[in-house]
Design an enzyme around this catalytic site. Sequence first.
Site, PDB file in Angstrom:
ATOM      1  N   GLU A 211      -4.692 -13.534   9.174  1.00 48.63           N
ATOM      2  CA  GLU A 211      -5.847 -14.553   9.934  1.00 48.63           C
ATOM      3  C   GLU A 211      -6.858 -13.734  10.252  1.00 48.63           C
ATOM      4  O   GLU A 211      -7.077 -13.916  11.537  1.00 48.63           O
ATOM      5  CB  GLU A 211      -4.838 -15.048  10.912  1.00 48.63           C
ATOM      6  CG  GLU A 211      -3.574 -15.878  10.462  1.00 48.63           C
ATOM      7  CD  GLU A 211      -2.671 -16.372  11.552  1.00 48.63           C
ATOM      8  OE1 GLU A 211      -3.089 -16.075  12.760  1.00 48.63           O
ATOM      9  OE2 GLU A 211      -1.619 -17.059  11.413  1.00 48.63           O
ATOM     10  N   ASN A 252      -3.842 -13.558   4.334  1.00 47.88           N
ATOM     11  CA  ASN A 252      -2.929 -14.794   4.509  1.00 47.88           C
ATOM     12  C   ASN A 252      -3.766 -15.520   5.492  1.00 47.88           C
ATOM     13  O   ASN A 252      -4.099 -14.845   6.581  1.00 47.88           O
ATOM     14  CB  ASN A 252      -1.520 -14.238   4.934  1.00 47.88           C
ATOM     15  CG  ASN A 252      -0.805 -15.508   5.061  1.00 47.88           C
ATOM     16  OD1 ASN A 252      -0.628 -16.425   4.072  1.00 47.88           O
ATOM     17  ND2 ASN A 252      -0.122 -15.391   6.105  1.00 47.88           N
ATOM     18  N   HIS A 288       0.184 -24.968   7.399  1.00 49.35           N
ATOM     19  CA  HIS A 288       0.878 -25.461   8.660  1.00 49.35           C
ATOM     20  C   HIS A 288       0.138 -26.818   8.858  1.00 49.35           C
ATOM     21  O   HIS A 288      -0.933 -26.954   9.543  1.00 49.35           O
ATOM     22  CB  HIS A 288       0.890 -24.508   9.966  1.00 49.35           C
ATOM     23  CG  HIS A 288       1.455 -23.475   9.826  1.00 49.35           C
ATOM     24  ND1 HIS A 288       2.670 -23.354   9.969  1.00 49.35           N
ATOM     25  CD2 HIS A 288       1.170 -22.060   9.689  1.00 49.35           C
ATOM     26  CE1 HIS A 288       3.102 -22.123   9.831  1.00 49.35           C
ATOM     27  NE2 HIS A 288       2.469 -21.359   9.753  1.00 49.35           N
ATOM     28  N   GLU A 316       3.743 -20.461   4.423  1.00 46.03           N
ATOM     29  CA  GLU A 316       4.427 -20.801   5.653  1.00 46.03           C
ATOM     30  C   GLU A 316       4.270 -22.205   5.836  1.00 46.03           C
ATOM     31  O   GLU A 316       4.044 -22.908   7.021  1.00 46.03           O
ATOM     32  CB  GLU A 316       3.414 -20.103   6.904  1.00 46.03           C
ATOM     33  CG  GLU A 316       3.270 -18.654   6.731  1.00 46.03           C
ATOM     34  CD  GLU A 316       2.550 -18.000   8.018  1.00 46.03           C
ATOM     35  OE1 GLU A 316       2.513 -18.707   8.993  1.00 46.03           O
ATOM     36  OE2 GLU A 316       2.273 -16.884   7.718  1.00 46.03           O
ATOM     37  N   ASP A 318       5.083 -25.986   6.649  1.00 49.55           N
ATOM     38  CA  ASP A 318       5.710 -26.936   7.468  1.00 49.55           C
ATOM     39  C   ASP A 318       4.819 -28.187   7.788  1.00 49.55           C
ATOM     40  O   ASP A 318       3.666 -27.937   7.807  1.00 49.55           O
ATOM     41  CB  ASP A 318       6.428 -26.275   8.726  1.00 49.55           C
ATOM     42  CG  ASP A 318       5.415 -25.613   9.682  1.00 49.55           C
ATOM     43  OD1 ASP A 318       4.339 -25.859   9.666  1.00 49.55           O
ATOM     44  OD2 ASP A 318       5.968 -24.982  10.595  1.00 49.55           O
TER      45      ASP A 318
HETATM   46  O1  G3I Z   1      10.616 -11.243  21.824  1.00 51.54           O
HETATM   47  C1  G3I Z   1      10.360 -12.039  22.994  1.00 51.54           C
HETATM   48  C2  G3I Z   1      11.526 -12.021  23.871  1.00 51.54           C
HETATM   49  O2  G3I Z   1      11.832 -10.837  24.365  1.00 51.54           O
HETATM   50  C3  G3I Z   1      11.452 -12.995  24.883  1.00 51.54           C
HETATM   51  O3  G3I Z   1      12.472 -13.235  25.817  1.00 51.54           O
HETATM   52  C4  G3I Z   1      10.874 -14.276  24.414  1.00 51.54           C
HETATM   53  C5  G3I Z   1      10.595 -15.262  25.511  1.00 51.54           C
HETATM   54  O4  G3I Z   1       9.686 -16.041  25.266  1.00 51.54           O
HETATM   55  O5  G3I Z   1       9.707 -14.223  23.720  1.00 51.54           O
HETATM   56  C6  G3I Z   1      10.052 -13.468  22.472  1.00 51.54           C
HETATM   57  O6  G3I Z   1       8.777 -13.432  21.865  1.00 51.54           O
HETATM   58  C7  G3I Z   1       8.565 -14.450  20.984  1.00 51.54           C
HETATM   59  C8  G3I Z   1       8.553 -14.138  19.562  1.00 51.54           C
HETATM   60  O7  G3I Z   1       8.113 -15.077  18.737  1.00 51.54           O
HETATM   61  C9  G3I Z   1       9.888 -13.605  18.896  1.00 51.54           C
HETATM   62  O8  G3I Z   1      10.628 -14.603  18.921  1.00 51.54           O
HETATM   63  C10 G3I Z   1       7.338 -15.217  21.495  1.00 51.54           C
HETATM   64  O9  G3I Z   1       7.509 -15.727  22.770  1.00 51.54           O
HETATM   65  C11 G3I Z   1       6.697 -16.139  20.568  1.00 51.54           C
HETATM   66  O10 G3I Z   1       5.706 -16.727  20.697  1.00 51.54           O
HETATM   67  C12 G3I Z   1       6.651 -15.607  19.230  1.00 51.54           C
HETATM   68  O11 G3I Z   1       6.428 -16.803  18.456  1.00 51.54           O
HETATM   69  C13 G3I Z   1       6.049 -16.428  16.841  1.00 51.54           C
HETATM   70  C14 G3I Z   1       4.569 -16.650  16.616  1.00 51.54           C
HETATM   71  O12 G3I Z   1       4.478 -16.249  15.394  1.00 51.54           O
HETATM   72  C15 G3I Z   1       3.628 -15.809  17.348  1.00 51.54           C
HETATM   73  O13 G3I Z   1       2.340 -16.085  17.190  1.00 51.54           O
HETATM   74  C16 G3I Z   1       7.001 -17.261  16.016  1.00 51.54           C
HETATM   75  O14 G3I Z   1       8.282 -17.103  16.314  1.00 51.54           O
HETATM   76  C17 G3I Z   1       6.642 -16.848  14.419  1.00 51.54           C
HETATM   77  O15 G3I Z   1       7.263 -17.960  13.815  1.00 51.54           O
HETATM   78  C18 G3I Z   1       4.926 -17.119  14.398  1.00 51.54           C
HETATM   79  O16 G3I Z   1       4.506 -16.948  13.123  1.00 51.54           O
HETATM   80  C19 G3I Z   1       3.351 -17.010  12.807  1.00 51.54           C
HETATM   81  C20 G3I Z   1       2.956 -16.282  11.641  1.00 51.54           C
HETATM   82  O17 G3I Z   1       3.308 -14.802  11.838  1.00 51.54           O
HETATM   83  C21 G3I Z   1       1.551 -16.164  11.032  1.00 51.54           C
HETATM   84  N1  G3I Z   1       1.099 -17.610  11.097  1.00 51.54           N
HETATM   85  C22 G3I Z   1       1.393 -18.586  12.155  1.00 51.54           C
HETATM   86  C23 G3I Z   1       2.708 -18.775  12.446  1.00 51.54           C
HETATM   87  C24 G3I Z   1       3.051 -19.770  13.333  1.00 51.54           C
HETATM   88  O18 G3I Z   1       2.502 -19.491  14.539  1.00 51.54           O
END
Ligand code: G3I
Length: 397
Positions: A211, A252, A288, A316, A318
């Site tokens: 990105e 990507n 997405h 990715e 969905d």
């Molecule tokens: O690890 C912490 C945890 O300790 C805490 O308790 C919890 C509370 O909210 O948060 C956890 O972190 C989360 C993290 O995922 C790990 O699970 C974050 O809040 C959450 O925002 C984060 O979201 C991820 C997101 O990227 C962040 O931008 C999604 O799971 C993940 O699927 C998403 O993936 C991205 C790709 O990398 C790039 N392209 C877009 C895609 C969707 O946003």
Amino acid sequence: MKNLALLLAFVTVVSAQSQEFGQCGGIGWTGPTTCVAGNSCVQLNPYFFQCLPSSSTSGSGGSTSTAPAALPTGTSTASTNTVAKGIGKLYFGSATDNPELPDTAYETILNNTGFFGQITPGNSMKWDATEPEEGVFTFSGGDQIANLARANGQLIRGHNCVWYNQLPSWVANGVFTAAQLTTIIQNHCGTLVSHYAGEISSSYAWDVINEPFNDDGTWRSDVFFNTLGESFVPIALQAARAADPKAKLYINDYNIEFAGPKATAMMSLIQTLKSTNVPVDGVGLQCHFIVGEVPTDLETILQEFVALDVEVAITELDIRMTLPETDALLAQQKTDYQNVIAACKAVAGCVGITIWDYTDKYSWIPGTFPGQGAACPWDANFIRKPAYDGIIAGLTA
Ligand code: G3I
């Protein structure tokens, strides 16, 4: 005074309930865990429980079901990865994430190589997970997923080396000279990619750059671009190539799946990198999408990237909708999945398709787009949806 106390007590009770589409639970959540009248608290993933109108849920509060029994389901008996390989693609895959793996019903489907020949770790290879402090590397989360993929004989997409998001604060908030940040990127990408060298080269590809552009095609303002200009891209790609010469190196991004300034900027970047002999092998188009709004020129865009001497992958996928699900939305979603998959099928240089987790139970969508969801081909109870049939139709029609 007594009336005021009563009013305050009432307000406290009211504010102790989440509003419609508000969060009502999940790991780390400390707010209300009940919903206002007419809503049920539904677990959409371990981190996000959401208040949804009761008419859109089949169970009582806390149910994991988001698909009423009356909704249509998929009927295809074909298997996605088997069919994808049968038409010459390398894989059909899914993202996953470590907190999901203790869910044995979930993992059983993920492990099924008929469905999935490739896995992308959704979070555990990102910078905040792998180098939380400078020079201190932790690979336990990434290793868990790499080990699972190896045991299953599935390919891995490494995700990712350099991204503006999910950076540890020492990087995101650091003030560096160009020379310092160059060394930091080289060390991060080099150490990360070499840790999985062999594993990921046999296992396929790395999203080295994730990105880099704004939607208007300008470079994203982050610590990398602001310190190094565009040169952070070749610095990272060269470090990745040195660390694992056989891995396919990708850039990507999202919103490059249709003609516009962002796709143009990505094409221009690829041309520049190619003309200066910087190693780059592929462009990942995240995909997405929103139900009913899938770009109609995806196949053309894929062909235009391939014409620049790179391969492409849908990385990715969905396709989300505004909840609640309806027969009509699920039918449109099926058509949309079919069209996306058919575009990849039609382009020989489109090597594979990855969905951004396979089940609505663990989709990132509801946590990011309140009121939206149901974006995946399997529902929250692991029942295949019409979208699944759309994927098979896209691969075979
Ligand atoms: O690890 C912490 C945890 O300790 C805490 O308790 C919890 C509370 O909210 O948060 C956890 O972190 C989360 C993290 O995922 C790990 O699970 C974050 O809040 C959450 O925002 C984060 O979201 C991820 C997101 O990227 C962040 O931008 C999604 O799971 C993940 O699927 C998403 O993936 C991205 C790709 O990398 C790039 N392209 C877009 C895609 C969707 O946003």
